[in-house]
Design a protein around this motif. Structure first.
Motif, mmCIF file in Angstrom:
data_model
loop_
_atom_site.group_PDB
_atom_site.id
_atom_site.type_symbol
_atom_site.label_atom_id
_atom_site.label_comp_id
_atom_site.label_asym_id
_atom_site.label_seq_id
_atom_site.Cartn_x
_atom_site.Cartn_y
_atom_site.Cartn_z
ATOM 1 N N LEU A 233 -26.255 50.792 64.938
ATOM 2 C CA LEU A 233 -25.874 49.323 64.857
ATOM 3 C C LEU A 233 -24.634 49.484 65.835
ATOM 4 C CD1 LEU A 233 -26.055 46.597 63.721
ATOM 5 C CD2 LEU A 233 -24.975 47.326 61.685
ATOM 6 N N THR A 234 -23.746 50.442 65.561
ATOM 7 C CA THR A 234 -22.302 50.288 66.461
ATOM 8 C C THR A 234 -22.427 50.120 67.647
ATOM 9 O OG1 THR A 234 -20.573 51.665 66.791
ATOM 10 C CG2 THR A 234 -22.532 52.787 66.130
ATOM 11 N N PHE A 235 -23.614 50.388 68.470
ATOM 12 C CA PHE A 235 -23.848 50.203 69.952
ATOM 13 C C PHE A 235 -24.086 48.442 69.866
ATOM 14 C CE2 PHE A 235 -24.851 54.513 69.635
ATOM 15 C CZ PHE A 235 -24.248 55.182 70.629
ATOM 16 N N ILE A 236 -24.606 48.121 69.226
ATOM 17 C CA ILE A 236 -24.788 46.455 69.134
ATOM 18 C C ILE A 236 -23.453 45.691 68.775
ATOM 19 C CG2 ILE A 236 -26.014 44.691 68.364
ATOM 20 C CD1 ILE A 236 -28.437 46.330 67.781
ATOM 21 N N ALA A 237 -22.724 46.070 67.701
ATOM 22 C CA ALA A 237 -21.689 45.606 67.299
ATOM 23 C C ALA A 237 -20.384 45.857 68.364
ATOM 24 C CB ALA A 237 -21.182 46.237 66.023
ATOM 25 N N ASP A 238 -20.364 46.857 69.105
ATOM 26 C CA ASP A 238 -19.335 46.990 70.095
ATOM 27 C C ASP A 238 -19.470 45.770 71.221
ATOM 28 O OD1 ASP A 238 -18.149 49.178 69.255
ATOM 29 O OD2 ASP A 238 -19.195 50.435 70.532
ATOM 30 N N ASP B 55 -15.243 37.789 86.219
ATOM 31 C CA ASP B 55 -16.323 37.003 85.538
ATOM 32 C C ASP B 55 -17.036 38.209 84.492
ATOM 33 O OD1 ASP B 55 -17.422 34.729 84.641
ATOM 34 O OD2 ASP B 55 -19.171 34.722 86.173
ATOM 35 N N ILE B 56 -16.806 39.376 84.519
ATOM 36 C CA ILE B 56 -17.346 40.467 83.643
ATOM 37 C C ILE B 56 -16.698 40.304 82.414
ATOM 38 C CG2 ILE B 56 -17.831 42.980 83.363
ATOM 39 C CD1 ILE B 56 -18.546 42.728 86.463
ATOM 40 N N ASN B 57 -17.391 40.645 81.570
ATOM 41 C CA ASN B 57 -16.517 40.618 79.843
ATOM 42 C C ASN B 57 -16.519 41.777 79.307
ATOM 43 O OD1 ASN B 57 -18.538 37.786 80.198
ATOM 44 N ND2 ASN B 57 -16.534 37.434 79.615
ATOM 45 N N ALA B 58 -17.259 42.801 79.625
ATOM 46 C CA ALA B 58 -17.134 44.226 78.876
ATOM 47 C C ALA B 58 -17.597 45.184 79.901
ATOM 48 C CB ALA B 58 -17.994 44.042 77.629
ATOM 49 N N PHE B 59 -16.980 46.150 79.683
ATOM 50 C CA PHE B 59 -17.290 47.361 80.750
ATOM 51 C C PHE B 59 -17.649 48.697 79.915
ATOM 52 C CE2 PHE B 59 -16.316 51.185 83.138
ATOM 53 C CZ PHE B 59 -16.552 50.779 84.423
ATOM 54 N N ILE B 60 -18.701 49.195 79.965
ATOM 55 C CA ILE B 60 -19.200 50.286 79.205
ATOM 56 C C ILE B 60 -19.583 51.619 80.049
ATOM 57 C CG2 ILE B 60 -19.792 48.825 77.038
ATOM 58 C CD1 ILE B 60 -22.802 49.278 77.893
ATOM 59 N N SER B 61 -19.601 52.629 79.931
ATOM 60 C CA SER B 61 -19.785 53.986 80.460
ATOM 61 C C SER B 61 -19.500 55.196 79.679
ATOM 62 C CB SER B 61 -18.757 54.108 81.742
ATOM 63 O OG SER B 61 -17.512 54.403 81.209
ATOM 64 N N SER B 62 -20.299 56.342 80.375
ATOM 65 C CA SER B 62 -19.659 57.542 79.854
ATOM 66 C C SER B 62 -18.347 58.016 80.498
ATOM 67 C CB SER B 62 -20.803 58.510 80.212
ATOM 68 O OG SER B 62 -20.856 58.657 81.392
ATOM 69 N N THR C 153 -28.245 62.088 83.031
ATOM 70 C CA THR C 153 -29.733 61.748 82.522
ATOM 71 C C THR C 153 -30.369 60.736 83.448
ATOM 72 O OG1 THR C 153 -29.084 60.065 80.884
ATOM 73 C CG2 THR C 153 -29.266 62.257 80.208
ATOM 74 N N ALA C 154 -31.756 60.750 83.816
ATOM 75 C CA ALA C 154 -32.383 59.915 84.584
ATOM 76 C C ALA C 154 -32.486 58.627 83.786
ATOM 77 C CB ALA C 154 -33.637 60.397 85.037
ATOM 78 N N LEU C 155 -32.764 58.500 82.679
ATOM 79 C CA LEU C 155 -33.223 57.102 82.020
ATOM 80 C C LEU C 155 -32.733 57.075 80.693
ATOM 81 C CD1 LEU C 155 -34.612 54.698 82.950
ATOM 82 C CD2 LEU C 155 -36.855 55.735 81.683
ATOM 83 N N ILE C 156 -32.586 57.985 79.784
ATOM 84 C CA ILE C 156 -32.378 57.969 78.554
ATOM 85 C C ILE C 156 -30.943 57.444 78.199
ATOM 86 C CG2 ILE C 156 -31.638 60.193 78.160
ATOM 87 C CD1 ILE C 156 -33.253 58.072 75.506
ATOM 88 N N GLY C 157 -29.954 57.735 79.165
ATOM 89 C CA GLY C 157 -28.556 57.299 78.941
ATOM 90 C C GLY C 157 -28.500 55.842 79.533
ATOM 91 N N LEU C 158 -29.249 55.497 80.412
ATOM 92 C CA LEU C 158 -29.228 53.990 80.960
ATOM 93 C C LEU C 158 -29.853 53.143 79.829
ATOM 94 C CD1 LEU C 158 -28.709 52.037 83.397
ATOM 95 C CD2 LEU C 158 -31.167 52.509 83.936
ATOM 96 N N VAL C 159 -30.996 53.553 79.243
ATOM 97 C CA VAL C 159 -31.669 52.698 78.519
ATOM 98 C C VAL C 159 -30.830 52.600 76.971
ATOM 99 C CG1 VAL C 159 -33.772 52.663 77.087
ATOM 100 C CG2 VAL C 159 -33.940 52.930 79.357
ATOM 101 N N SER C 160 -30.496 53.642 76.600
ATOM 102 C CA SER C 160 -29.669 53.699 75.362
ATOM 103 C C SER C 160 -28.383 52.725 75.223
ATOM 104 C CB SER C 160 -28.919 55.046 75.063
ATOM 105 O OG SER C 160 -30.034 55.958 74.910
ATOM 106 N N LEU C 161 -27.948 52.348 76.512
ATOM 107 C CA LEU C 161 -26.826 51.413 76.777
ATOM 108 C C LEU C 161 -27.035 50.175 77.029
ATOM 109 C CD1 LEU C 161 -24.116 53.763 78.009
ATOM 110 C CD2 LEU C 161 -24.290 52.871 75.575
ATOM 111 N N ILE C 162 -28.355 49.868 77.613
ATOM 112 C CA ILE C 162 -28.856 48.605 77.967
ATOM 113 C C ILE C 162 -29.441 48.012 76.824
ATOM 114 C CG2 ILE C 162 -30.828 47.390 79.049
ATOM 115 C CD1 ILE C 162 -30.588 49.143 81.639
ATOM 116 N N LEU C 163 -30.331 48.556 75.987
ATOM 117 C CA LEU C 163 -30.860 47.927 75.046
ATOM 118 C C LEU C 163 -30.141 47.149 74.103
ATOM 119 C CD1 LEU C 163 -34.014 47.484 74.612
ATOM 120 C CD2 LEU C 163 -33.245 48.988 76.443
ATOM 121 N N PRO C 164 -28.930 48.102 73.475
ATOM 122 C CA PRO C 164 -28.148 47.406 72.325
ATOM 123 C C PRO C 164 -27.324 46.040 72.806
ATOM 124 C CG PRO C 164 -27.290 49.603 72.927
ATOM 125 C CD PRO C 164 -28.540 49.433 73.577
ATOM 126 N N ALA C 165 -27.050 46.117 74.164
ATOM 127 C CA ALA C 165 -26.448 44.897 74.814
ATOM 128 C C ALA C 165 -27.308 43.605 74.910
ATOM 129 C CB ALA C 165 -25.969 45.379 76.206
#
Lengths: 292, 306
Positions: A266-271, A224-231, A157-169
């Motif tokens: 909420l689970t995306f934030i909680a992770d 110095d990176i604390n979490a790693f998320i991806s598809s 995806t051009a943007l929706i995937g990126l935004v869906s993971l940026i915002l909860p973080a």
């Protein structure tokens, strides 16, 4: 009289500025209609290093802002994103979406930003608890952000995937270093311009473009990176998971189709939250003589 | 005799040609484009560590803080073998005794600031007493500040004589003369103050106190290195250089080493003749060294706080 066409240069977004890659390298992704999308920065490990430095500097102050203020800032992103609808529709189509797909991706993205803006000052109440313990303590668990989150945006995806993971973080007080989709990078950079014009402080989000095989392993081993998320990362998934072990990074792989309206929650934030439990010495809680 | 001798010194000092600021900036920019490969970088970083004057000069310094820093001076990162220790610790005169105890049995030197640091706004008796306190407490090196107010009002003789008398009070301790270049306004003044300090008896010239910005910019350090070179050619005497303040990254430190090597040559690439005054530089260098060995970027979380 018509003007010459003025082409836009797509650059990186690091620490609130738009530098070119320090390596001077670029690549030219081609849309599925065969159109060259532009000369896009091919980020190097040093760009990543700089982005992490910026993210670390921004993390404390971002976490310490009031949840309500974070909410306002995230909503401001939606305001400016909405304002630039035409630009994004054009870019989505340039990258191969049909007009209808483009409109759908835009409206889903907009809704998703507003959705997570609303969660900023609410998730902690939902995820926290007061725990019954067998001693004279007031025992409670609350959320703390993990710190710096590395994100490899979904490729399809051009943007929706990126935004869906940026915002909860972001909503949870983390800062991010994100690598945009390798094949569909240009709207990620236009989104960075939206972020830069909103009230998101410099360094809170940093967006790189380039190849995931090159950047992902360095993200995974960065201390110095604390979490790693991806598809799903396919062939390199296992190697990445192993590299994350050194500093005990949290690692999450999301296989959701983010175009779906229900791929949020909420689970995306909680992770991306750590739970801190506090034992506070006190007299009895909840008994007839308790003042609590 | 002294009169005529001084006369010739001042002729020399005034003879230095005016500094071409644009030229300096161009020259300095070129030091920053050298490609330093991994092997050389590892060697350079270790050299940087061995040249650091680990510094704490705060009103809030406590004996505990000083002891902790002294421990760090010879245990930079115990998880990593074969690291050098730093050259010296740099503290206020009142902390010299504590540092002396904490560093007993090591070869780390003790530098103490003196002469009403950082402003230098006091009379000569008090400045001399300040130096005496530091020397009697066991300081190996004295970092004095020049009287910038006198310098800027043109009383060069005063500045010259003051440095001379402080030098005498130092005895065997080596004297570093802080020019506080951030207050001298122009590179021409930096050059003039460098010449005055060297001819008056400085063993080292040092850019800044660390309390004033800008501090050790490469332009200023470059100007001072040239002054040292000219002095060496005129007298045959080596003078040390200490940039202090604002050098907090490995990269900048390596650029400084490149500059020293290209202007003064390898003889100066030793902590006898070149020092970095810094507090946070050591950790950054350690992080870069570990990055070179492990291949992964490091986090400050795994190093000492200060």
């Amino acid at each position: 009289m018509s003007n010459l066409e003025v082409l836009k240069t797509y650059k990186l977004y690091i620490g609130g500025a738009f530098p070119r890659t320090e390596s001077g390298r670029f690549y030219a992704p081609v849309s599925k209609h065969g159109e060259v999308l532009g000369n896009i920065c091919l980020s190097s490990r040093k760009d990543l290093r700089n982005a992490v430095v910026a993210a670390r500097k921004a993390q404390g102050p971002w976490e310490e802002r009031s949840a309500f203020n974070r909410s306002q800032i995230l909503y401001r992103i939606a305001e400016l994103f909405s304002d630039r609808k035409e630009i994004f529709l054009k870019e989505f189509q340039k990258q191969g979406s049909s007009p209808e797909e483009a409109r759908l991706e835009f409206s889903t993205t907009l809704d998703r930003i507003v959705y997570y803006a609303g969660w900023c000052d609410k998730f902690n109440q939902v995820l926290s608890s007061v725990n019954p313990v067998n001693s004279s303590h007031f025992n409670f668990s609350t959320c703390e952000p993990m710190g710096i989150v590395a994100l490899i945006a979904p490729q399809n995806t051009a943007l929706i995937g990126l935004v869906s993971l940026i915002l909860p973080a972001l909503a949870g007080g983390n800062t991010l270093v994100a690598l945009a989709s390798e094949t569909l990078p240009i709207s990620a950079i236009s989104f960075a311009e939206v972020l830069n014009d909103s009230d998101v402080p410099a360094g809170v989000i940093n967006i790189l473009t380039g190849k995931q095989e090159e950047i992902a392993p360095i993200m995974a081993s960065h201390m110095d990176i604390n979490a790693f998320i991806s598809s799903d990362l396919g062939a390199i998934e296992n190697a990445i998971a192993e590299a994350c072990i050194d500093n005990l990074k949290r690692k999450f792989t999301y296989t959701e189709d983010f175009n779906q309206r229900e791929s949020q929650g909420l689970t995306f934030i909680a992770d991306l939250q750590e739970i801190k439990t506090t034992w506070h010495p006190i007299e009895n809680i909840g008994g007839s003589t308790s003042t609590y | 005799m002294l009169e005529s001798n001084q006369h010739s010194i001042f002729q020399t000092i005034n003879a230095a040609s005016p500094i071409d600021k644009v030229g300096v900036e161009e020259r300095v920019a070129r030091f920053q484009t050298r490609s330093i490969k991994d092997d050389a970088k590892a060697q350079g970083l270790k050299m940087v560590l061995s040249m650091i004057d680990l510094t704490t000069l705060e009103g809030k310094d406590t004996p505990g803080k000083v002891k902790q820093m002294c421990f760090k001076a010879h245990h930079l990162h115990d998880l990593h073998p074969n690291l050098p220790q730093v050259a010296a610790v740099c503290v206020y005169p009142s902390m010299v005794t504590i540092a002396k105890q904490a560093l007993k049995g090591t070869s780390v030197k003790i530098a103490s600031v003196a002469t009403a640091f950082p402003s230098g706004q006091s009379n000569l008796e008090i400045k001399l007493a300040d130096v005496k306190l530091a020397v009697d407490s066991g300081a190996d090196e004295i970092d004095m500040v020049i009287s910038r107010g006198k310098f800027l009002s043109g009383e060069y003789n005063f500045v010259f004589d003051e440095i001379g008398m402080i030098k005498e009070a130092c005895g065997v301790a080596r004297l570093k003369v802080i020019l506080e270049t951030g207050e001298l306004c122009t590179l021409d003044n930096v050059r003039k103050a460098s010449d005055i300090a060297m001819y008056a008896g400085a063993d080292f010239i040092k850019t800044s106190t660390g309390k004033i910005q800008p501090a050790a910019t490469m332009q200023v350090t470059y100007t001072m290195l040239l002054a040292i070179k000219d002095y060496f050619e005129a007298t045959g005497k080596m003078i040390g250089m200490k940039p202090a303040g604002g050098i907090s990254t490995s990269k900048l430190a390596l650029h400084n080493l490149v500059m020293v090597n290209e202007i003064l040559g390898p003889n100066w690439l030793h902590n006898e003749w070149f020092r970095f005054g810094a507090s946070s530089l050591a950790n950054d260098v350690l992080m870069q060294l570990l990055k070179l060995e492990s291949g992964s970027y490091q986090s400050p979380n795994y190093f000492t706080l200060d």
